[in-house]
Design a protein around this motif. Structure first.
Motif, PDB file in Angstrom:
ATOM      1  N   GLN A  46       0.746  -1.105  -0.049  1.00 15.88           N
ATOM      2  CA  GLN A  46      -0.008  -0.209   0.083  1.00 15.88           C
ATOM      3  C   GLN A  46       1.102   1.417   0.203  1.00 15.88           C
ATOM      4  O   GLN A  46       1.357   1.609   0.982  1.00 15.88           O
ATOM      5  N   PRO A  47       0.914   1.981  -1.231  1.00 18.44           N
ATOM      6  CA  PRO A  47       1.953   3.095  -1.185  1.00 18.44           C
ATOM      7  C   PRO A  47       1.748   4.145  -0.291  1.00 18.44           C
ATOM      8  O   PRO A  47       0.470   4.362  -0.111  1.00 18.44           O
ATOM      9  N   ALA A  48       2.731   4.749   0.123  1.00 19.21           N
ATOM     10  CA  ALA A  48       2.391   5.791   1.073  1.00 19.21           C
ATOM     11  C   ALA A  48       1.793   7.290   0.151  1.00 19.21           C
ATOM     12  O   ALA A  48       1.777   7.110  -1.213  1.00 19.21           O
ATOM     13  N   PRO A  49       0.984   8.027   0.663  1.00 18.55           N
ATOM     14  CA  PRO A  49       0.431   9.229   0.028  1.00 18.55           C
ATOM     15  C   PRO A  49       1.561   9.727  -0.786  1.00 18.55           C
ATOM     16  O   PRO A  49       2.512  10.119  -0.525  1.00 18.55           O
ATOM     17  N   GLU A  50       1.065  10.391  -1.971  1.00 19.84           N
ATOM     18  CA  GLU A  50       2.067  11.142  -2.859  1.00 19.84           C
ATOM     19  C   GLU A  50       2.448  12.493  -2.101  1.00 19.84           C
ATOM     20  O   GLU A  50       1.544  13.039  -1.569  1.00 19.84           O
ATOM     21  N   LEU A  51       3.407  12.900  -2.477  1.00 14.75           N
ATOM     22  CA  LEU A  51       4.040  14.213  -2.046  1.00 14.75           C
ATOM     23  C   LEU A  51       3.243  15.591  -2.827  1.00 14.75           C
ATOM     24  O   LEU A  51       2.679  15.135  -3.829  1.00 14.75           O
ATOM     25  N   ASP A  52       3.119  16.489  -2.227  1.00 15.34           N
ATOM     26  CA  ASP A  52       2.581  17.490  -3.151  1.00 15.34           C
ATOM     27  C   ASP A  52       3.259  18.424  -3.688  1.00 15.34           C
ATOM     28  O   ASP A  52       3.149  19.659  -3.988  1.00 15.34           O
ATOM     29  N   VAL A  53       4.351  17.941  -4.309  1.00 21.44           N
ATOM     30  CA  VAL A  53       5.261  18.437  -5.163  1.00 21.44           C
ATOM     31  C   VAL A  53       5.553  17.690  -6.259  1.00 21.44           C
ATOM     32  O   VAL A  53       5.462  16.368  -6.178  1.00 21.44           O
ATOM     33  N   GLU A  54       5.977  18.371  -7.522  1.00 19.06           N
ATOM     34  CA  GLU A  54       6.433  17.431  -8.696  1.00 19.06           C
ATOM     35  C   GLU A  54       7.715  17.333  -8.613  1.00 19.06           C
ATOM     36  O   GLU A  54       8.426  18.215  -8.371  1.00 19.06           O
ATOM     37  N   PRO A  55       8.157  15.969  -9.236  1.00 18.90           N
ATOM     38  CA  PRO A  55       9.703  15.896  -9.141  1.00 18.90           C
ATOM     39  C   PRO A  55      10.464  16.909 -10.348  1.00 18.90           C
ATOM     40  O   PRO A  55       9.563  17.135 -11.596  1.00 18.90           O
ATOM     41  N   TYR A  56      11.521  17.237 -10.041  1.00 16.58           N
ATOM     42  CA  TYR A  56      12.181  17.896 -11.193  1.00 16.58           C
ATOM     43  C   TYR A  56      12.417  17.181 -12.359  1.00 16.58           C
ATOM     44  O   TYR A  56      12.667  17.435 -13.461  1.00 16.58           O
ATOM     45  N   ALA A  58      11.572  12.899 -13.451  1.00 13.66           N
ATOM     46  CA  ALA A  58      11.018  11.657 -13.348  1.00 13.66           C
ATOM     47  C   ALA A  58      11.796  10.607 -14.265  1.00 13.66           C
ATOM     48  O   ALA A  58      11.944  10.886 -15.217  1.00 13.66           O
ATOM     49  N   THR A  59      11.891   9.452 -13.632  1.00 10.87           N
ATOM     50  CA  THR A  59      12.543   8.275 -14.347  1.00 10.87           C
ATOM     51  C   THR A  59      11.755   6.994 -14.233  1.00 10.87           C
ATOM     52  O   THR A  59      10.870   6.818 -13.314  1.00 10.87           O
ATOM     53  N   GLU A  60      12.062   6.247 -15.191  1.00 12.38           N
ATOM     54  CA  GLU A  60      11.566   4.946 -15.231  1.00 12.38           C
ATOM     55  C   GLU A  60      12.816   4.029 -15.492  1.00 12.38           C
ATOM     56  O   GLU A  60      12.557   2.805 -15.517  1.00 12.38           O
ATOM     57  N   THR A  61      13.803   4.514 -15.300  1.00 12.57           N
ATOM     58  CA  THR A  61      15.178   3.441 -15.194  1.00 12.57           C
ATOM     59  C   THR A  61      15.406   2.694 -13.949  1.00 12.57           C
ATOM     60  O   THR A  61      15.276   3.295 -12.984  1.00 12.57           O
ATOM     61  N   PRO A  62      15.572   1.291 -14.056  1.00 10.83           N
ATOM     62  CA  PRO A  62      15.631   0.587 -13.028  1.00 10.83           C
ATOM     63  C   PRO A  62      16.685   0.991 -12.203  1.00 10.83           C
ATOM     64  O   PRO A  62      17.793   1.197 -12.795  1.00 10.83           O
ATOM     65  N   GLY A  63      16.918   0.996 -10.735  1.00  5.13           N
ATOM     66  CA  GLY A  63      17.977   1.754 -10.030  1.00  5.13           C
ATOM     67  C   GLY A  63      17.735   3.036  -9.739  1.00  5.13           C
ATOM     68  O   GLY A  63      18.460   3.639  -8.959  1.00  5.13           O
ATOM     69  N   MET A  64      17.173   3.863 -10.543  1.00  2.00           N
ATOM     70  CA  MET A  64      17.169   5.294 -10.635  1.00  2.00           C
ATOM     71  C   MET A  64      15.863   5.577  -9.834  1.00  2.00           C
ATOM     72  O   MET A  64      14.745   5.049  -9.918  1.00  2.00           O
ATOM     73  N   LEU A  65      16.060   7.008  -8.983  1.00  7.64           N
ATOM     74  CA  LEU A  65      14.777   7.507  -8.377  1.00  7.64           C
ATOM     75  C   LEU A  65      14.495   8.727  -8.832  1.00  7.64           C
ATOM     76  O   LEU A  65      15.378   9.508  -9.716  1.00  7.64           O
ATOM     77  N   ASP A  66      13.258   9.254  -8.763  1.00  2.82           N
ATOM     78  CA  ASP A  66      12.899  10.720  -9.138  1.00  2.82           C
ATOM     79  C   ASP A  66      13.864  11.573  -8.455  1.00  2.82           C
ATOM     80  O   ASP A  66      14.169  11.471  -7.282  1.00  2.82           O
ATOM     81  N   VAL A  67      14.008  12.706  -9.088  1.00  2.00           N
ATOM     82  CA  VAL A  67      15.045  13.925  -8.392  1.00  2.00           C
ATOM     83  C   VAL A  67      13.982  15.012  -7.948  1.00  2.00           C
ATOM     84  O   VAL A  67      13.080  15.578  -8.934  1.00  2.00           O
ATOM     85  N   TYR A  68      13.976  15.482  -6.803  1.00  2.00           N
ATOM     86  CA  TYR A  68      13.152  16.564  -6.155  1.00  2.00           C
ATOM     87  C   TYR A  68      14.051  17.850  -5.897  1.00  2.00           C
ATOM     88  O   TYR A  68      15.250  17.660  -5.412  1.00  2.00           O
ATOM     89  N   THR A  69      13.634  18.767  -6.137  1.00  2.00           N
ATOM     90  CA  THR A  69      14.464  20.171  -5.791  1.00  2.00           C
ATOM     91  C   THR A  69      13.511  21.060  -4.788  1.00  2.00           C
ATOM     92  O   THR A  69      13.739  21.929  -4.614  1.00  2.00           O
ATOM     93  N   GLU A  70      12.405  20.634  -4.469  1.00  2.00           N
ATOM     94  CA  GLU A  70      11.464  21.077  -3.680  1.00  2.00           C
ATOM     95  C   GLU A  70      10.911  20.394  -2.522  1.00  2.00           C
ATOM     96  O   GLU A  70      10.814  19.073  -2.659  1.00  2.00           O
ATOM     97  N   TYR A  71      10.752  20.874  -1.484  1.00  2.00           N
ATOM     98  CA  TYR A  71      10.285  19.994  -0.248  1.00  2.00           C
ATOM     99  C   TYR A  71       8.819  20.193  -0.261  1.00  2.00           C
ATOM    100  O   TYR A  71       8.051  20.961  -0.785  1.00  2.00           O
TER     101      TYR A  71
END
Length: 554
Positions: A46-56, A58-71
């Motif tokens: 059951q995924p955690a609620p989504e953050l209220d900011v958009e990623p700088y 977004a990726t679908e590459t295995p091993g990579m995570l989305d990158v955020y510049t805002e909190y």
């Protein structure tokens, strides 16, 4: 939003070619731990609620995570109940540095007890003596309710095998885990990878597949004939040697090509990627399980490093166990991603040494092709529950309620409190919405670390590090696209020999490797060392893992 060319995004194909360098390792990646070993289902995700900011980015590459510049601008509440009912919860807890202030002097700890509805009583164990104390704790038979678990260590695995910790398989089976929403925010692959003998004995943290990245001193490498993008191991060698030949950098600081070397998985991982050494245990072209020390790539890496030491590329104190002994600068360093991209990362490094400039480094492969990185197991450290706690269903529920609170994901009110404390005392928000710690009260925090952080929310790049964000994304994408899983994910406990002899084998490996690099040992002795390593337990470990792989595939 960062834009990548189609060519760059299609570069994931390079990982397939790179994986071929270590045989069929990638072909069986990550699935070996899937057997349940009993009549239960994997916990429902059951995924955690989504953050209220958009990623700088977004990726679908295995091993990579989305990158955020805002909190996050707002924080959600992850649990609706009071975890405890007034009892006490004990914990055996790893600490770095000094432990927190005592309860009667610690407003943070006092509020933590109020929030969890229990008296939280941790035993703080410093990192240098943790595994020694862990063994003593197990031998005593007095196992606290919650125990920090590093299941890559033999002594920890022995504790599971000896029955010190609760089997939580049925407790968490299927939708049962939804009683604890923060524990449920773990994908099935994480639970499968952390199984021991096909059972759930631990609550794993949510880990990133790639957590460390090399950076370079551009003010130094720009003075070399190679520059910032060496194409292979030979050009990298030349670049590093020319940096050492500079002698000094800004402010007269002594500089070297390299100033630190820790055995794998420390800074040595950089060179494992360069020489495409692959996982510690891997499948060769015939489908046989071999240790990386048996590969030609490992031998080539040792020869390269020994030559680098002999020709002055390394600071002579590079292998010191005391980090403060190293005061020189270096062309390349190896850092945790979240450290390098924080306010105290690249921005602070440049501020601390005027004239020094830094950037992320996309490591080449030794032969001019892409590097080869090995992804982490899909979880970090874990927490086990005492077997004694599980004898009482109500008691077990209460302890798991508290653990669920500690597992709150990034972006939640609970996570903010657990990691930052009380607003106005332990931290204040800056203009970017980032909690800035107050060092005056820092020793009050860290009470509750039991090794189960929830989802990190991706890679966070601090606003001060924004000048490097595109370089960071590019380097991390390249790293992820050229990364593979290890065949033994989820099967680390399948070798009883590793549990009993793993620490000694690792030490002998480290001693030999360091000896070759520094010239105390000859590379000509590699085969003799390998033969001895296998005779001292390596062959048994291999055979036990090979059988586990076979069983998992049936």
């Amino acid at each position: 939003m960062v834009e990548f060319s189609r060519r760059a995004l299609l570069g994931a194909a390079g990982a397939t070619a790179a994986a071929a360098a270590v045989g069929s390792t990638a072909a069986c990646s990550g699935n070996a731990g899937g057997a349940t070993g009993g009549d239960y289902d994997m916990p429902t995700y059951q995924p955690a609620p989504e953050l209220d900011v958009e990623p700088y980015y977004a990726t679908e590459t295995p091993g990579m995570l989305d990158v955020y510049t805002e909190y996050p601008k707002t924080y959600f509440k992850s649990v609706d109940r009071e975890p405890g009912s007034g009892g006490k919860v004990t914990c055996f807890q790893l600490t770095w540095g000094d432990p927190s202030k005592p309860l009667d002097e610690n407003p943070y700890w006092q509020e933590l007890n109020e929030r969890i509805g229990a008296s939280y009583e941790p035993q703080f164990v410093p990192q240098p003596v943790f595994y020694e104390k862990f063994a003593t704790m197990l031998a005593s038979g007095e196992v606290p309710d919650l125990v920090f678990m590093d299941d890559q260590k033999a002594v920890s695995l022995q504790g599971i095998r000896d029955g010190a910790f609760a089997d939580l398989s049925e407790v968490f089976s299927g939708d049962n885990i939804l009683k604890w929403p923060n524990l449920a925010a773990r994908k099935e692959e994480i639970w499968k990878a952390s199984l021991k003998d096909g059972r759930i004995y631990q609550v794993p943290s949510v880990g990133a597949a790639l957590t460390n990245i090399p950076t370079m001193r551009t003010d130094l490498v720009d003075q070399t004939s190679i520059g910032r993008a060496p194409k292979d191991a030979d050009e990298l060698f030349t670049m590093l040697k020319e940096v050492s030949a500079l002698g000094s950098g800004p402010g007269g600081q002594q500089v070297y090509g390299l100033n630190r070397y820790d055995p794998f998985p420390g800074t040595a991982a950089v060179f494992h990627r360069l020489f495409k050494v692959g996982p510690e245990w891997q499948l060769d072209g015939n489908g046989d399980l071999v240790h990386l020390i048996q590969t030609e790539n490992y031998k080539a890496m040792l020869e390269w490093l020994a030559r680098a030491w002999a020709e002055g590329i390394f600071d002579p104190v590079s292998m010191t166990p005391t980090a403060t002994d190293i005061v020189s600068g270096a062309a390349i360093r190896y850092d945790a991603v979240w450290g390098a991209t924080s306010a105290t990362g690249l921005p602070q490094w440049e501020a601390d040494l005027p004239g020094a400039t830094y950037d992320f480094f996309d490591m080449p492969g030794f032969d001019g092709s892409a590097q080869l990185a090995v992804r982490n197991i899909p979880y970090g450290k874990s927490t086990c529950v005492s077997a004694a706690v599980a004898e009482d269903e109500d008691r077990l529920t209460e302890v798991l309620n508290v653990l669920d609170y500690f597992c709150a994901p990034f972006g939640s009110e609970e996570s903010l409190f657990l990691n930052s404390g009380q607003e106005g005392r332990h931290f204040d928000f800056d203009e970017h919405g980032i909690p800035i710690p107050n060092p005056e009260y820092a020793t009050e925090l860290g009470v509750q670390y039991v090794g189960v952080p929830g989802d990190s929310g991706g890679y966070q790049v601090h606003p001060n590090a924004l000048p490097w964000v595109d370089s960071f994304v590019s380097a991390m994408e390249s790293l992820a696209q050229n990364s593979i899983d290890r065949p033994l994910t989820g099967l680390e406990s399948a070798s009883q020999t590793f549990i009993t002899k793993g620490a000694q084998l690792k030490q002998s490996w480290t001693d030999f490797e360091n000896g070759v690099i520094t010239g105390r040992e000859s590379i000509d002795g590699l085969q003799s060392f390998v033969d001895n390593y296998m005779a001292q337990g390596g062959t048994q470990v291999r055979d036990e893992y090979a059988q586990a792989l076979k069983d998992a595939s049936e």
